[in-house]
Design a protein around this motif. Structure first.
Motif, PDB file in Angstrom:
ATOM      1  N   ILE A  24       0.850  -1.198   0.000  1.00  0.00           N
ATOM      2  CA  ILE A  24       0.000   0.000   0.000  1.00  0.00           C
ATOM      3  C   ILE A  24       0.889   1.253   0.000  1.00  0.00           C
ATOM      4  N   PRO A  25       0.937   1.981  -1.119  1.00  0.00           N
ATOM      5  CA  PRO A  25       1.823   3.146  -1.229  1.00  0.00           C
ATOM      6  C   PRO A  25       1.594   4.197  -0.138  1.00  0.00           C
ATOM      7  N   THR A  26       0.351   4.417   0.269  1.00  0.00           N
ATOM      8  CA  THR A  26       0.073   5.429   1.294  1.00  0.00           C
ATOM      9  C   THR A  26       0.786   5.095   2.598  1.00  0.00           C
ATOM     10  N   TYR A  27       0.683   3.848   3.011  1.00  0.00           N
ATOM     11  CA  TYR A  27       1.332   3.430   4.257  1.00  0.00           C
ATOM     12  C   TYR A  27       2.856   3.438   4.095  1.00  0.00           C
ATOM     13  N   HIS A  28       3.324   2.966   2.958  1.00  0.00           N
ATOM     14  CA  HIS A  28       4.765   2.955   2.668  1.00  0.00           C
ATOM     15  C   HIS A  28       5.343   4.363   2.799  1.00  0.00           C
ATOM     16  N   LYS A  29       4.646   5.333   2.235  1.00  0.00           N
ATOM     17  CA  LYS A  29       5.141   6.719   2.266  1.00  0.00           C
ATOM     18  C   LYS A  29       5.183   7.264   3.688  1.00  0.00           C
ATOM     19  N   VAL A  30       4.165   6.982   4.502  1.00  0.00           N
ATOM     20  CA  VAL A  30       4.172   7.472   5.884  1.00  0.00           C
ATOM     21  C   VAL A  30       5.381   6.926   6.640  1.00  0.00           C
ATOM     22  N   ILE A  31       5.653   5.644   6.497  1.00  0.00           N
ATOM     23  CA  ILE A  31       6.791   5.041   7.210  1.00  0.00           C
ATOM     24  C   ILE A  31       8.106   5.617   6.699  1.00  0.00           C
ATOM     25  N   ASP A  32       8.240   5.783   5.383  1.00  0.00           N
ATOM     26  CA  ASP A  32       9.474   6.346   4.834  1.00  0.00           C
ATOM     27  C   ASP A  32       9.643   7.814   5.223  1.00  0.00           C
ATOM     28  N   ASP A  33       8.560   8.567   5.224  1.00  0.00           N
ATOM     29  CA  ASP A  33       8.631   9.968   5.656  1.00  0.00           C
ATOM     30  C   ASP A  33       9.043  10.045   7.129  1.00  0.00           C
ATOM     31  N   ALA A  34       8.501   9.143   7.937  1.00  0.00           N
ATOM     32  CA  ALA A  34       8.857   9.130   9.355  1.00  0.00           C
ATOM     33  C   ALA A  34      10.336   8.813   9.539  1.00  0.00           C
ATOM     34  N   ALA A  35      10.848   7.905   8.736  1.00  0.00           N
ATOM     35  CA  ALA A  35      12.271   7.560   8.816  1.00  0.00           C
ATOM     36  C   ALA A  35      13.140   8.779   8.530  1.00  0.00           C
ATOM     37  N   THR A  36      12.727   9.586   7.552  1.00  0.00           N
ATOM     38  CA  THR A  36      13.476  10.808   7.227  1.00  0.00           C
ATOM     39  C   THR A  36      13.428  11.805   8.375  1.00  0.00           C
ATOM     40  N   ILE A  37      12.257  11.981   8.957  1.00  0.00           N
ATOM     41  CA  ILE A  37      12.087  12.923  10.072  1.00  0.00           C
ATOM     42  C   ILE A  37      12.871  12.472  11.299  1.00  0.00           C
ATOM     43  N   LEU A  38      12.796  11.168  11.594  1.00  0.00           N
ATOM     44  CA  LEU A  38      13.448  10.622  12.792  1.00  0.00           C
ATOM     45  C   LEU A  38      14.948  10.418  12.609  1.00  0.00           C
ATOM     46  N   GLN A  39      15.367  10.327  11.350  1.00  0.00           N
ATOM     47  CA  GLN A  39      16.772  10.122  11.013  1.00  0.00           C
ATOM     48  C   GLN A  39      17.308   8.775  11.506  1.00  0.00           C
ATOM     49  N   PHE A  40      16.452   7.754  11.387  1.00  0.00           N
ATOM     50  CA  PHE A  40      16.938   6.376  11.539  1.00  0.00           C
ATOM     51  C   PHE A  40      16.108   5.464  10.633  1.00  0.00           C
ATOM     52  N   ASP A  41      16.638   4.265  10.368  1.00  0.00           N
ATOM     53  CA  ASP A  41      16.045   3.336   9.408  1.00  0.00           C
ATOM     54  C   ASP A  41      14.822   2.665  10.018  1.00  0.00           C
ATOM     55  N   LEU A  42      13.673   3.322   9.918  1.00  0.00           N
ATOM     56  CA  LEU A  42      12.460   2.824  10.540  1.00  0.00           C
ATOM     57  C   LEU A  42      11.979   1.509   9.931  1.00  0.00           C
ATOM     58  N   PRO A  43      11.963   1.330   8.614  1.00  0.00           N
ATOM     59  CA  PRO A  43      11.531   0.031   8.080  1.00  0.00           C
ATOM     60  C   PRO A  43      12.362  -1.132   8.614  1.00  0.00           C
ATOM     61  N   SER A  44      13.668  -0.954   8.688  1.00  0.00           N
ATOM     62  CA  SER A  44      14.525  -2.008   9.241  1.00  0.00           C
ATOM     63  C   SER A  44      14.172  -2.281  10.694  1.00  0.00           C
ATOM     64  N   LEU A  45      13.944  -1.224  11.458  1.00  0.00           N
ATOM     65  CA  LEU A  45      13.588  -1.374  12.869  1.00  0.00           C
ATOM     66  C   LEU A  45      12.291  -2.159  13.029  1.00  0.00           C
ATOM     67  N   LEU A  46      11.325  -1.905  12.154  1.00  0.00           N
ATOM     68  CA  LEU A  46      10.012  -2.533  12.264  1.00  0.00           C
ATOM     69  C   LEU A  46       9.991  -3.972  11.753  1.00  0.00           C
ATOM     70  N   PHE A  47      10.778  -4.270  10.729  1.00  0.00           N
ATOM     71  CA  PHE A  47      10.586  -5.525  10.016  1.00  0.00           C
ATOM     72  C   PHE A  47      11.770  -6.493  10.074  1.00  0.00           C
TER      73      PHE A  47
END
Length: 308
Positions: A24-47
């Motif tokens: 789902i692109p909408t969800y993908h974008k939110v997680i990737d945007d959050a990773a940019t804001i937080l400045q750490f690899d959020l997808p890796s952290l989650l999955f």
């Protein structure tokens, strides 16, 4: 009326929502945007299973869950009825406020990142623990905590359901409370947490969090969000004060939700896991409950919203 229940710390589990992220692109974008804001690899952290310990740590877990919750809300917001409200468990209040629009997503992420770092620092500076007491009277638990206060900071952290009360504090005081309650025949379950949240152990970080909260331009949201410490709707002019006090105040999830029970058609857990819908069912076992943290659960929820 729909109750939106925003998950708290401890609900995280490696791999949850990965199928949504991948499809789902909408969800993908939110997680990737959050990773940019937080400045750490959020997808890796989650999955990534190798990151499981990092995901469990307070400083990473809190912003991770907020990002997940906000992203999941985007997938259902246009399908929800107009009559709805939000309740969050601890950090979940920040997720609810962001989803409602009381604070923008980027600001909410930075706030909760700061909060998580402060709470982890407080936990590391003062050895503390938490324990859940089953089927106990609140007044009795409060009395036992008062008796143990001479050993250090301790208090009732959460009243999650009529059958579950959580106490927390410095380790020696909690050990005494656990011993006393077990001697009285109560079932006590130690909790795997990094610190005693919503107790006086967090008092040293209130000033720093308050300073950060004062920088926020709070707004009125698109749906009401209710505080589990006051049971009142959050308002822009009192949010900073309420969220500062929240650090050391007892949360009353069951009491807050029960105030809306008469008009409640269903609840949706907006975030990972099913902890809050299980709490809701302790109040009303016939209540319709839904989740969003996988493709199959999301589809069930969307189908139910068409009927409601």
């Amino acid at each position: 009326m729909i109750g939106l229940l925003f998950s708290g710390q401890g609900a995280q589990k490696t791999g949850l929502t990965q199928d949504l992220y991948e499809t789902i692109p909408t969800y993908h974008k939110v997680i990737d945007d959050a990773a940019t804001i937080l400045q750490f690899d959020l997808p890796s952290l989650l999955f990534d299973e190798a990151k499981e310990a990092d995901l469990a740590s307070t400083k990473y877990c809190q912003p991770a869950i907020l990002a997940m919750s906000y992203g999941l809300y985007q997938l259902i917001k246009t399908e929800l009825p107009r009559d709805k409200f939000g309740i969050g468990l601890s950090l979940g209040e920040y997720s609810a406020l962001a989803a409602s629009g009381c604070v923008d997503f980027a600001t909410a992420l930075r706030l909760i990142k700061c909060r998580g770092e402060l709470m982890q620092a407080a936990s590391e500076s003062t050895p503390s623990k938490m324990a859940a007491i089953m089927k106990a009277d609140l007044a009795d638990v409060q009395a036992v905590c008062k008796d143990a206060a001479g050993l250090g900071a301790i208090g009732v952290a959460n009243v999650n359901t009529p059958q579950q009360i959580v106490v927390g504090g410095v380790s020696a005081a909690v050990d005494q409370v656990v011993s006393d309650l077990k001697a009285a025949g109560k079932r006590v379950v130690p909790l795997q947490v990094s610190g005693a949240f919503h107790t006086p152990v967090m008092a040293p970080i209130q000033s720093a969090l308050n300073t950060k909260l004062q920088t926020v331009n709070w707004q009125h949201g698109t749906f009401p969000v209710y505080s589990t410490t006051t049971q009142a709707e959050f308002k822009p002019d009192t949010l900073t004060d309420n969220l500062t006090k929240q650090l050391v105040s007892t949360t009353y999830f069951a009491k807050t939700l029960a105030a809306h029970q008469a008009n409640l058609d269903a609840v949706i857990e907006v975030g990972p896991g099913r902890t809050l819908i299980s709490f809701a069912r302790k109040l009303n076992r016939d209540l319709a409950t839904y989740r969003l943290d996988s493709s199959s659960e999301l589809n069930k929820t969307l189908a139910a919203m068409e009927v409601l």
